[in-house]
Enzyme design. Structure first.
Site, short mmCIF file in Angstrom:
data_model
loop_
_atom_site.label_atom_id
_atom_site.label_comp_id
_atom_site.label_asym_id
_atom_site.label_seq_id
_atom_site.Cartn_x
_atom_site.Cartn_y
_atom_site.Cartn_z
N THR A 1 0.87 -1.18 0.00
CA THR A 1 0.00 0.00 0.00
C THR A 1 0.91 1.23 0.00
OG1 THR A 1 -0.13 -0.24 2.40
CG2 THR A 1 -2.04 -0.99 1.13
N GLU B 1 0.13 -5.60 11.06
CA GLU B 1 1.35 -6.33 11.40
C GLU B 1 2.39 -5.39 11.98
OE1 GLU B 1 1.90 -9.54 11.67
OE2 GLU B 1 3.76 -8.73 12.48
N LEU C 1 15.76 4.98 21.01
CA LEU C 1 16.33 6.24 21.50
C LEU C 1 17.65 6.54 20.80
CD1 LEU C 1 15.78 5.99 25.38
CD2 LEU C 1 14.39 7.20 23.70
N GLY D 1 20.74 9.47 15.09
CA GLY D 1 21.50 9.04 13.91
C GLY D 1 21.20 9.92 12.72
N CYS E 1 8.51 1.71 5.85
CA CYS E 1 7.33 1.89 6.72
C CYS E 1 7.23 3.27 7.37
CB CYS E 1 7.33 0.81 7.79
SG CYS E 1 7.42 -0.82 7.05
C1 UGA Z 1 8.91 -0.64 11.50
C2 UGA Z 1 8.27 -0.90 12.87
O1 UGA Z 1 9.29 -0.92 13.87
C3 UGA Z 1 7.51 -2.22 12.86
O2 UGA Z 1 6.85 -2.39 14.11
C4 UGA Z 1 6.46 -2.17 11.75
O3 UGA Z 1 5.75 -3.40 11.67
C5 UGA Z 1 7.16 -1.92 10.43
O4 UGA Z 1 7.88 -0.67 10.50
C6 UGA Z 1 6.10 -1.85 9.35
O5 UGA Z 1 5.25 -0.96 9.40
O6 UGA Z 1 6.03 -2.77 8.50
P1 UGA Z 1 11.10 -1.51 10.23
O7 UGA Z 1 10.84 -0.42 9.25
O8 UGA Z 1 11.36 -2.89 9.72
O9 UGA Z 1 9.88 -1.66 11.26
O10 UGA Z 1 12.38 -1.11 11.05
P2 UGA Z 1 12.71 -0.40 12.46
O11 UGA Z 1 13.58 -1.31 13.23
O12 UGA Z 1 11.50 0.10 13.10
O13 UGA Z 1 13.61 0.83 11.97
C7 UGA Z 1 13.08 1.86 11.16
C8 UGA Z 1 14.09 2.95 10.98
O14 UGA Z 1 14.30 3.66 12.20
C9 UGA Z 1 15.48 2.47 10.54
O15 UGA Z 1 15.96 3.32 9.53
C10 UGA Z 1 16.33 2.60 11.79
O16 UGA Z 1 17.68 2.84 11.50
C11 UGA Z 1 15.69 3.81 12.45
N1 UGA Z 1 15.92 3.87 13.91
C12 UGA Z 1 15.42 2.93 14.73
C13 UGA Z 1 16.65 4.94 14.43
O17 UGA Z 1 17.12 5.83 13.70
N2 UGA Z 1 16.83 4.99 15.79
C14 UGA Z 1 16.34 4.05 16.63
O18 UGA Z 1 16.56 4.18 17.85
C15 UGA Z 1 15.61 2.99 16.08
#
Ligand code: UGA
Length: 425
Positions: free
Chosen positions: A84, A147, A249, A252, A259
């Site tokens: 989507t 999800e 937290l 970066g 997503c």
């Molecule tokens: C995210 C959500 O965490 C999931 O719960 C959700 O299901 C998914 O989107 C979705 O909608 O399908 P995802 O995109 O796989 O998951 O990855 P994340 O681990 O959430 O990281 C997203 C971004 O945030 C990455 O670029 C990561 O580097 C960044 N991030 C994460 C930070 O910059 N700082 C943090 O402390 C954590």
């Protein structure tokens, strides 16, 4: 139970494999025959830990087919997990879901439970119901089951979820959904049943809240640099407050992936349709977009605007570690901007590929002859680079967009180290 999953992307594949792992008979349907053929031979279209093992061990009741008619016959539940994406004008593009619905209308038995796993606008199930009513005499239960799995830990997130949201007011649909999730042996209080609109809203709210948390930390980090405070200490100080928690937290170069950028923009757009401003989320989006620009500018400023013919070692292409996904990855913006200014870039990532850059096989080759090092993704193997290796950089300068060396006092070793939210002394 026989389950059909339509749309074998990240979410669809993870869900299908996990449903098979807990014992359901699962039919996976996708338009991409090539992808399905590979999956039949246990070749995965993506890099995701633990998937290969599940696919190999459950072949007796896990089927990949383009034959939607066969997949839907005698099925009680059909999960839709097609993409989507966001359109140019900010609207959510639900075209693929309607396309799937046409097939469901043709081939699914009457009363099948149709489960929307994709992230869809609030109120979308009602639109689907109207579409079915207009085009068929069949009756389906339509449920929202958003999800929450993360790329890189998709299987564990799906098998051991912190919560399962089931959006439906229909008792019959609830029963079937509970039967599907029963073999996961979840505590009762982890299964939340609510109306479909709330279920859809939970998904947008969760992703937006996490995006907000990251943008918040990035703003505080930027202020830390100006005030000589240390973002690592701020993080420690916040994490122990249980009302805040210790996750998401990390400051970066901003969030990427398929997503957060998509869903934050989508909810802001959805709200606009209701003449509502989501100011906090809009700000999170702006902070995120500025964060990568600031980082790139820091690099350019270091070289007084002239990076022509400089060689940059870029470590990390994927939008985060443990995935080969490069969608909305900050690395790509870095590559595009620095290349456009005449710099040479040698990139390395353990799993991800990007065609518009010279990509090398390992860290050593990326560093060989480089003037400057940029860290764009915090892969575990980057954390072990030795001081000796770093000292070989011609200009002895490192821009660490993920703060992986923040506690290594690199300046003491004659290196110029720039991270996010801390000035090296
Ligand atoms: C995210 C959500 O965490 C999931 O719960 C959700 O299901 C998914 O989107 C979705 O909608 O399908 P995802 O995109 O796989 O998951 O990855 P994340 O681990 O959430 O990281 C997203 C971004 O945030 C990455 O670029 C990561 O580097 C960044 N991030 C994460 C930070 O910059 N700082 C943090 O402390 C954590």
């Amino acid at each position: 139970m026989k389950i059909c999953v339509i749309g074998i992307g990240y979410v669809g594949l993870s869900a299908a494999l996990c449903f098979a792992k807990v014992g359901h008979e699962v039919f996976c349907v996708d338009k991409d025959e090539n992808k399905l053929n590979k999956l039949k031979s246990s070749i995965l279209p993506i890099y995701e830990p633990k998937m290969e093992e599940i696919i190999k061990n459950n072949s007796s009741h896990l089927f990949f087919t383009t034959d939607i008619k066969k997949a839907l016959s005698e099925t009680k539940a059909c999960f839709i997990a097609v993409g989507t994406p966001t359109k140019e004008n900010g609207e959510v593009d639900t075209f693929a879901t309607f396309e799937v619905m046409d097939e469901i209308i043709k081939y699914a038995p009457n009363e099948t439970v149709i489960v929307n796993k994709s992230t869809v606008p609030i109120g979308f199930n009602e639109k689907l119901r109207q579409y079915v009513a207009k085009n068929s005499s069949k009756n389906f239960e339509i449920v929202s089951n958003p999800e929450f799995l993360k790329q890189g830990s998709a299987i564990d997130d799906f098998l051991y979820p912190e919560r399962v949201i089931i959006g439906t007011n229909s008792k019959k649909a609830q029963e079937i959904m509970l039967e599907i999730y029963k073999p996961f042996n979840l505590d009762e209080d982890k299964i939340l049943i609510m109306d479909e609109n709330s279920a859809q809203m939970v998904k947008y709210a969760a992703n937006s809240f996490l995006a907000l948390k990251i943008s918040f930390m990035n703003e505080i980090a930027n202020l830390c640099e100006k005030t000589n405070a240390n973002i690592e200490d701020i993080k420690r100080g916040l994490a122990l407050d249980s009302r805040i928690g210790d996750k998401f937290l990390n400051a970066g170069i901003g969030y990427g992936g398929s997503c957060f950028p998509k869903d934050t923009k989508a909810i802001v757009n959805i709200a606009k349709n209701y003449k509502t401003d989501l100011k906090t989320i809009q700000s999170a989006i702006e902070v995120n977009e500025n964060q990568i620009e600031k980082f790139i500018q820091k690099i350019i400023d270091f070289y007084n605007g002239n990076i022509k013919n400089k060689t940059f070692a870029l470590l990390g292409i994927a939008f985060k570690p443990n995935t080969n996904d490069t969608r909305e990855a900050p690395s790509i913006k870095i590559i595009q901007k620095l290349s456009s200014l005449g710099a040479k870039i040698k990139a390395y990532d353990p799993k991800a590929q990007y065609s518009n850059v010279e990509q090398v096989e390992n860290i050593e080759n990326a560093l060989l002859g480089a003037d400057c090092l940029i860290i764009a993704t915090e892969w575990e193997e980057f954390k072990n680079i030795s001081i000796e290796q770093l000292q070989k950089l011609n200009d002895k300068v490192i821009f660490d967009g993920r703060n992986i060396f923040i506690n290594r006092n690199l300046n003491k070793y004659g290196l110029k180290y720039f991270c996010i939210g801390k000035n090296e002394q």
